[in-house]
Design a protein around this motif. Structure first.
Motif, PDB file in Angstrom:
ATOM      1  N   GLU A 153      15.017 -12.734   4.704  1.00  0.00           N
ATOM      2  CA  GLU A 153      13.834 -11.873   4.655  1.00  0.00           C
ATOM      3  C   GLU A 153      14.082 -10.669   3.743  1.00  0.00           C
ATOM      4  OE1 GLU A 153      12.087 -10.952   8.420  1.00  0.00           O
ATOM      5  OE2 GLU A 153      11.937 -13.061   8.982  1.00  0.00           O
ATOM      6  N   ASP A 154      15.306 -10.170   3.713  1.00  0.00           N
ATOM      7  CA  ASP A 154      15.635  -9.066   2.797  1.00  0.00           C
ATOM      8  C   ASP A 154      15.452  -9.499   1.347  1.00  0.00           C
ATOM      9  OD1 ASP A 154      16.239  -7.322   4.867  1.00  0.00           O
ATOM     10  OD2 ASP A 154      18.399  -7.689   4.762  1.00  0.00           O
ATOM     11  N   TYR A 155      15.845 -10.722   1.050  1.00  0.00           N
ATOM     12  CA  TYR A 155      15.660 -11.253  -0.307  1.00  0.00           C
ATOM     13  C   TYR A 155      14.176 -11.296  -0.657  1.00  0.00           C
ATOM     14  CZ  TYR A 155      15.587 -14.464  -4.256  1.00  0.00           C
ATOM     15  OH  TYR A 155      15.354 -15.038  -5.474  1.00  0.00           O
ATOM     16  N   VAL A 156      13.344 -11.724   0.278  1.00  0.00           N
ATOM     17  CA  VAL A 156      11.891 -11.749   0.051  1.00  0.00           C
ATOM     18  C   VAL A 156      11.395 -10.357  -0.309  1.00  0.00           C
ATOM     19  CG1 VAL A 156       9.638 -12.061   1.157  1.00  0.00           C
ATOM     20  CG2 VAL A 156      11.439 -13.767   1.492  1.00  0.00           C
ATOM     21  N   GLU A 157      11.819  -9.360   0.436  1.00  0.00           N
ATOM     22  CA  GLU A 157      11.379  -7.992   0.167  1.00  0.00           C
ATOM     23  C   GLU A 157      11.831  -7.515  -1.211  1.00  0.00           C
ATOM     24  OE1 GLU A 157      12.333  -5.424   3.460  1.00  0.00           O
ATOM     25  OE2 GLU A 157      11.348  -6.797   4.871  1.00  0.00           O
ATOM     26  N   GLU A 158      13.045  -7.896  -1.608  1.00  0.00           N
ATOM     27  CA  GLU A 158      13.547  -7.512  -2.937  1.00  0.00           C
ATOM     28  C   GLU A 158      12.723  -8.168  -4.046  1.00  0.00           C
ATOM     29  OE1 GLU A 158      17.729  -8.367  -3.188  1.00  0.00           O
ATOM     30  OE2 GLU A 158      18.153  -7.257  -1.354  1.00  0.00           O
ATOM     31  N   VAL A 159      12.402  -9.440  -3.884  1.00  0.00           N
ATOM     32  CA  VAL A 159      11.613 -10.156  -4.893  1.00  0.00           C
ATOM     33  C   VAL A 159      10.220  -9.558  -4.995  1.00  0.00           C
ATOM     34  CG1 VAL A 159      10.524 -12.374  -5.470  1.00  0.00           C
ATOM     35  CG2 VAL A 159      12.906 -12.309  -4.723  1.00  0.00           C
ATOM     36  N   VAL A 160       9.574  -9.345  -3.859  1.00  0.00           N
ATOM     37  CA  VAL A 160       8.227  -8.775  -3.860  1.00  0.00           C
ATOM     38  C   VAL A 160       8.233  -7.399  -4.523  1.00  0.00           C
ATOM     39  CG1 VAL A 160       6.383  -7.884  -2.376  1.00  0.00           C
ATOM     40  CG2 VAL A 160       7.399 -10.124  -1.906  1.00  0.00           C
ATOM     41  N   SER A 161       9.220  -6.591  -4.202  1.00  0.00           N
ATOM     42  CA  SER A 161       9.325  -5.261  -4.806  1.00  0.00           C
ATOM     43  C   SER A 161       9.511  -5.357  -6.316  1.00  0.00           C
ATOM     44  CB  SER A 161      10.486  -4.496  -4.174  1.00  0.00           C
ATOM     45  OG  SER A 161      10.629  -3.239  -4.775  1.00  0.00           O
ATOM     46  N   LEU A 162      10.373  -6.255  -6.754  1.00  0.00           N
ATOM     47  CA  LEU A 162      10.621  -6.427  -8.182  1.00  0.00           C
ATOM     48  C   LEU A 162       9.345  -6.826  -8.909  1.00  0.00           C
ATOM     49  CD1 LEU A 162      12.705  -6.635 -10.536  1.00  0.00           C
ATOM     50  CD2 LEU A 162      12.897  -9.050  -9.928  1.00  0.00           C
ATOM     51  N   ILE A 163       8.611  -7.780  -8.348  1.00  0.00           N
ATOM     52  CA  ILE A 163       7.404  -8.277  -9.005  1.00  0.00           C
ATOM     53  C   ILE A 163       6.290  -7.243  -8.989  1.00  0.00           C
ATOM     54  CG2 ILE A 163       5.594 -10.056  -8.952  1.00  0.00           C
ATOM     55  CD1 ILE A 163       8.488 -10.954  -9.855  1.00  0.00           C
ATOM     56  N   PHE A 164       6.029  -6.653  -7.835  1.00  0.00           N
ATOM     57  CA  PHE A 164       4.868  -5.767  -7.732  1.00  0.00           C
ATOM     58  C   PHE A 164       5.143  -4.331  -8.147  1.00  0.00           C
ATOM     59  CE2 PHE A 164       3.438  -9.231  -4.897  1.00  0.00           C
ATOM     60  CZ  PHE A 164       2.358  -9.616  -5.671  1.00  0.00           C
ATOM     61  N   ASP A 165       6.379  -3.888  -8.067  1.00  0.00           N
ATOM     62  CA  ASP A 165       6.701  -2.545  -8.528  1.00  0.00           C
ATOM     63  C   ASP A 165       7.062  -2.560 -10.003  1.00  0.00           C
ATOM     64  OD1 ASP A 165       6.245  -1.636  -5.987  1.00  0.00           O
ATOM     65  OD2 ASP A 165       8.357  -1.539  -5.440  1.00  0.00           O
ATOM     66  N   GLY A 166       7.441  -3.719 -10.515  1.00  0.00           N
ATOM     67  CA  GLY A 166       7.808  -3.838 -11.915  1.00  0.00           C
ATOM     68  C   GLY A 166       9.306  -3.690 -12.101  1.00  0.00           C
ATOM     69  N   ALA A 167       9.831  -4.510 -12.962  1.00  0.00           N
ATOM     70  CA  ALA A 167      11.268  -4.474 -13.232  1.00  0.00           C
ATOM     71  C   ALA A 167      11.627  -3.215 -14.022  1.00  0.00           C
ATOM     72  CB  ALA A 167      11.698  -5.718 -14.003  1.00  0.00           C
ATOM     73  N   ALA A 168      10.727  -2.775 -14.832  1.00  0.00           N
ATOM     74  CA  ALA A 168      10.968  -1.563 -15.641  1.00  0.00           C
ATOM     75  C   ALA A 168       9.672  -0.779 -15.718  1.00  0.00           C
ATOM     76  CB  ALA A 168      11.435  -1.948 -17.036  1.00  0.00           C
ATOM     77  N   ARG A 169       9.752   0.454 -15.341  1.00  0.00           N
ATOM     78  CA  ARG A 169       8.587   1.352 -15.411  1.00  0.00           C
ATOM     79  C   ARG A 169       8.799   2.357 -16.501  1.00  0.00           C
ATOM     80  NH1 ARG A 169       3.929   0.380 -12.478  1.00  0.00           N
ATOM     81  NH2 ARG A 169       4.522  -0.815 -10.664  1.00  0.00           N
ATOM     82  N   GLU A 170       7.727   2.696 -17.149  1.00  0.00           N
ATOM     83  CA  GLU A 170       7.836   3.746 -18.187  1.00  0.00           C
ATOM     84  C   GLU A 170       7.546   5.088 -17.592  1.00  0.00           C
ATOM     85  OE1 GLU A 170       6.067   2.990 -21.986  1.00  0.00           O
ATOM     86  OE2 GLU A 170       6.141   0.858 -21.591  1.00  0.00           O
TER      87      GLU A 170
END
Length: 105
Positions: free
Chosen positions: A88-105
């Motif tokens: 479940e922790d992995y799921v949260e990490e993936v969701v965060s990566l996708i929806f928060d963005g891998a790189a923000r300006e």
């Protein structure tokens, strides 16, 4: 996604793996797997993303298929290839990566 992780880590996960493996040489089997297992879950996920779009939490032009392929593809990669770290922790990490963005300006 967390529900799918529970399925894949349980007894039914071995059945899913066998269906996916067998489906590689049996087009009817993989089609039945898609129709009966994958698509009902995907339809639910489409609804979830559409609610996020309606609430303006997600962009209006979000590519639903690309988003779901990216989110769920990572689960299947861990399940079928790595066979570790499907939590479940992995799921949260993936969701965060996708929806928060891998790189923000």
């Amino acid at each position: 996604m967390k529900h799918l992780v529970k399925v894949l880590r349980g007894r039914r996960g071995r059945i899913v793996a066998a269906l996916i493996g067998g489906g590689q040489s049996d087009p009817e089997l993989i089609q039945a797997f898609r129709d009966r297992f994958m698509m009902p879950r995907r339809q639910e996920a489409y609804q979830t993303l559409r609610r996020g779009i309606a609430r303006r939490e997600l962009p209006e032009d979000l590519d639903l298929d690309l988003t779901l392929d990216t989110l769920y593809g990572s689960l299947y990669m861990r399940f079928l290839i790595r066979q570790t770290g499907l939590t479940e922790d992995y799921v949260e990490e993936v969701v965060s990566l996708i929806f928060d963005g891998a790189a923000r300006e």
